[in-house]
Design a protein around this motif. Structure first.
Motif, PDB file in Angstrom:
ATOM      1  N   ILE A 113     -10.194 -10.353   0.501  1.00 14.24           N
ATOM      2  CA  ILE A 113      -9.429 -10.400  -0.740  1.00 14.24           C
ATOM      3  C   ILE A 113      -8.390 -11.512  -0.662  1.00 14.24           C
ATOM      4  N   SER A 114      -7.988 -11.980  -1.820  1.00 15.95           N
ATOM      5  CA  SER A 114      -6.845 -12.874  -1.945  1.00 15.95           C
ATOM      6  C   SER A 114      -5.731 -12.014  -2.528  1.00 15.95           C
ATOM      7  N   ALA A 115      -4.784 -11.634  -1.685  1.00 15.87           N
ATOM      8  CA  ALA A 115      -3.760 -10.647  -2.065  1.00 15.87           C
ATOM      9  C   ALA A 115      -2.421 -11.310  -2.335  1.00 15.87           C
ATOM     10  N   GLN A 116      -1.724 -10.811  -3.339  1.00 18.75           N
ATOM     11  CA  GLN A 116      -0.361 -11.260  -3.541  1.00 18.75           C
ATOM     12  C   GLN A 116       0.458 -10.800  -2.325  1.00 18.75           C
ATOM     13  N   LEU A 117       1.257 -11.713  -1.797  1.00 14.54           N
ATOM     14  CA  LEU A 117       1.979 -11.472  -0.545  1.00 14.54           C
ATOM     15  C   LEU A 117       2.790 -10.178  -0.564  1.00 14.54           C
ATOM     16  N   TYR A 118       3.431  -9.877  -1.690  1.00  9.38           N
ATOM     17  CA  TYR A 118       4.295  -8.699  -1.720  1.00  9.38           C
ATOM     18  C   TYR A 118       3.503  -7.385  -1.600  1.00  9.38           C
ATOM     19  N   LEU A 119       2.184  -7.464  -1.730  1.00 13.47           N
ATOM     20  CA  LEU A 119       1.335  -6.269  -1.611  1.00 13.47           C
ATOM     21  C   LEU A 119       0.668  -6.141  -0.240  1.00 13.47           C
ATOM     22  N   GLN A 120       1.118  -6.938   0.720  1.00 12.91           N
ATOM     23  CA  GLN A 120       0.501  -6.931   2.044  1.00 12.91           C
ATOM     24  C   GLN A 120       0.438  -5.523   2.648  1.00 12.91           C
ATOM     25  N   LYS A 121       1.549  -4.804   2.658  1.00  9.85           N
ATOM     26  CA  LYS A 121       1.587  -3.461   3.259  1.00  9.85           C
ATOM     27  C   LYS A 121       0.650  -2.504   2.528  1.00  9.85           C
ATOM     28  N   PHE A 122       0.588  -2.619   1.210  1.00 13.20           N
ATOM     29  CA  PHE A 122      -0.331  -1.781   0.419  1.00 13.20           C
ATOM     30  C   PHE A 122      -1.766  -1.980   0.897  1.00 13.20           C
ATOM     31  N   TYR A 123      -2.197  -3.239   1.010  1.00 12.15           N
ATOM     32  CA  TYR A 123      -3.575  -3.509   1.428  1.00 12.15           C
ATOM     33  C   TYR A 123      -3.793  -3.156   2.897  1.00 12.15           C
ATOM     34  N   GLU A 124      -2.779  -3.353   3.717  1.00 13.31           N
ATOM     35  CA  GLU A 124      -2.912  -2.937   5.127  1.00 13.31           C
ATOM     36  C   GLU A 124      -3.151  -1.435   5.228  1.00 13.31           C
ATOM     37  N   PHE A 128      -6.992  -3.474   5.532  1.00 12.18           N
ATOM     38  CA  PHE A 128      -7.103  -4.928   5.471  1.00 12.18           C
ATOM     39  C   PHE A 128      -6.117  -5.565   6.451  1.00 12.18           C
ATOM     40  N   GLU A 129      -6.531  -6.708   7.024  1.00 10.43           N
ATOM     41  CA  GLU A 129      -5.677  -7.460   7.948  1.00 10.43           C
ATOM     42  C   GLU A 129      -5.531  -8.879   7.437  1.00 10.43           C
ATOM     43  N   VAL A 130      -4.364  -9.464   7.652  1.00  9.23           N
ATOM     44  CA  VAL A 130      -4.088 -10.840   7.230  1.00  9.23           C
ATOM     45  C   VAL A 130      -4.931 -11.804   8.060  1.00  9.23           C
ATOM     46  N   ILE A 131      -5.600 -12.751   7.368  1.00  2.65           N
ATOM     47  CA  ILE A 131      -6.430 -13.734   8.078  1.00  2.65           C
ATOM     48  C   ILE A 131      -6.083 -15.171   7.681  1.00  2.65           C
ATOM     49  N   SER A 132      -4.940 -15.360   6.998  1.00  2.00           N
ATOM     50  CA  SER A 132      -4.554 -16.722   6.615  1.00  2.00           C
ATOM     51  C   SER A 132      -3.041 -16.838   6.582  1.00  2.00           C
ATOM     52  N   GLU A 133      -2.605 -18.065   6.486  1.00  2.00           N
ATOM     53  CA  GLU A 133      -1.198 -18.333   6.211  1.00  2.00           C
ATOM     54  C   GLU A 133      -0.959 -18.061   4.727  1.00  2.00           C
ATOM     55  N   THR A 134       0.299 -17.993   4.339  1.00  2.00           N
ATOM     56  CA  THR A 134       0.641 -17.822   2.929  1.00  2.00           C
ATOM     57  C   THR A 134       0.283 -19.091   2.163  1.00  2.00           C
ATOM     58  N   TYR A 135      -0.265 -18.918   0.966  1.00  2.00           N
ATOM     59  CA  TYR A 135      -0.583 -20.054   0.100  1.00  2.00           C
ATOM     60  C   TYR A 135      -0.229 -19.683  -1.332  1.00  2.00           C
ATOM     61  N   HIS A 142       0.302 -15.907  -1.971  1.00  2.00           N
ATOM     62  CA  HIS A 142      -0.860 -15.066  -1.642  1.00  2.00           C
ATOM     63  C   HIS A 142      -1.188 -15.185  -0.161  1.00  2.00           C
ATOM     64  N   ILE A 143      -1.962 -14.232   0.321  1.00  2.00           N
ATOM     65  CA  ILE A 143      -2.544 -14.290   1.654  1.00  2.00           C
ATOM     66  C   ILE A 143      -3.983 -13.812   1.546  1.00  2.00           C
ATOM     67  N   ARG A 144      -4.834 -14.362   2.381  1.00  2.00           N
ATOM     68  CA  ARG A 144      -6.194 -13.855   2.457  1.00  2.00           C
ATOM     69  C   ARG A 144      -6.203 -12.709   3.450  1.00  2.00           C
ATOM     70  N   MET A 145      -6.893 -11.633   3.073  1.00  2.00           N
ATOM     71  CA  MET A 145      -6.958 -10.458   3.927  1.00  2.00           C
ATOM     72  C   MET A 145      -8.418 -10.011   4.045  1.00  2.00           C
ATOM     73  N   ARG A 146      -8.720  -9.335   5.145  1.00  2.00           N
ATOM     74  CA  ARG A 146     -10.110  -8.922   5.410  1.00  2.00           C
ATOM     75  C   ARG A 146     -10.133  -7.515   5.958  1.00  2.00           C
ATOM     76  N   LYS A 147     -11.074  -6.740   5.456  1.00  2.00           N
ATOM     77  CA  LYS A 147     -11.336  -5.402   5.976  1.00  2.00           C
ATOM     78  C   LYS A 147     -12.679  -5.476   6.680  1.00  2.00           C
ATOM     79  N   ALA A 148     -12.664  -5.247   7.998  1.00  2.00           N
ATOM     80  CA  ALA A 148     -13.903  -5.384   8.793  1.00  2.00           C
ATOM     81  C   ALA A 148     -14.885  -4.276   8.475  1.00  2.00           C
TER      82      ALA A 148
END
Length: 148
Positions: A113-124, A128-135, A142-148
């Protein structure tokens, strides 16, 4: 909280469902977030649409894509809860339905997913885990996140 979820292909959406989903996306992504961008991006036809209703009102929405369309993996996007229905765990119910929808439609696999940064904890909280730098995407961090 009693939310009923439906997952439909684009051509299965009624005109009312299409209108409600586009209206909800505009209320949050364009008006609330004060972001001028093209929400109707030509990708809805390829997506599965997750519609969350409470008492006949569309309060939650997301769209799902198979691997290779948005990212190398399956993806979930346009995750949105109506502002009047926040605080009742609708977002968590929506994500559970969306993840289950990906697995049911496309098989168990990683989800990006491409997640809005402020929602990082929600997606975690949904694995989901962060797999990119903030963009910046549409001037929103945003940050890219991945659920294995």
């Amino acid at each position: 909280m009693d939310i009923t979820f439906e997952i439909k292909r684009f051509n299965e959406l009624s005109l009312a469902q299409l209108y409600e989903s586009l209206q909800l996306r505009s209320v949050v992504f364009v008006v609330e977030q004060n972001c001028v961008y093209l929400d109707i991006d030509g990708k809805d036809e390829k997506a599965l649409h997750v519609l969350g209703y409470q008492n006949g009102v569309l309060i939650a929405y997301a769209r799902l894509f198979d691997q290779g369309y948005y990212f190398d993996e399956a993806s979930i996007g346009r995750v949105v809860v109506h502002p009047d229905y926040r605080g009742i765990q609708a977002g968590h119910a929506l994500m559970k339905a969306a993840i289950a929808g990906v697995y049911e439609a496309y098989g168990p696999q990683p989800i990006t997913i491409s997640a809005q940064l402020y929602l990082q904890k929600f997606y975690e909280s949904h694995g989901f885990e962060v797999i990119s730098e903030t963009y910046l995407e549409d001037d929103i961090p945003h940050i890219r996140m991945r659920k294995a």
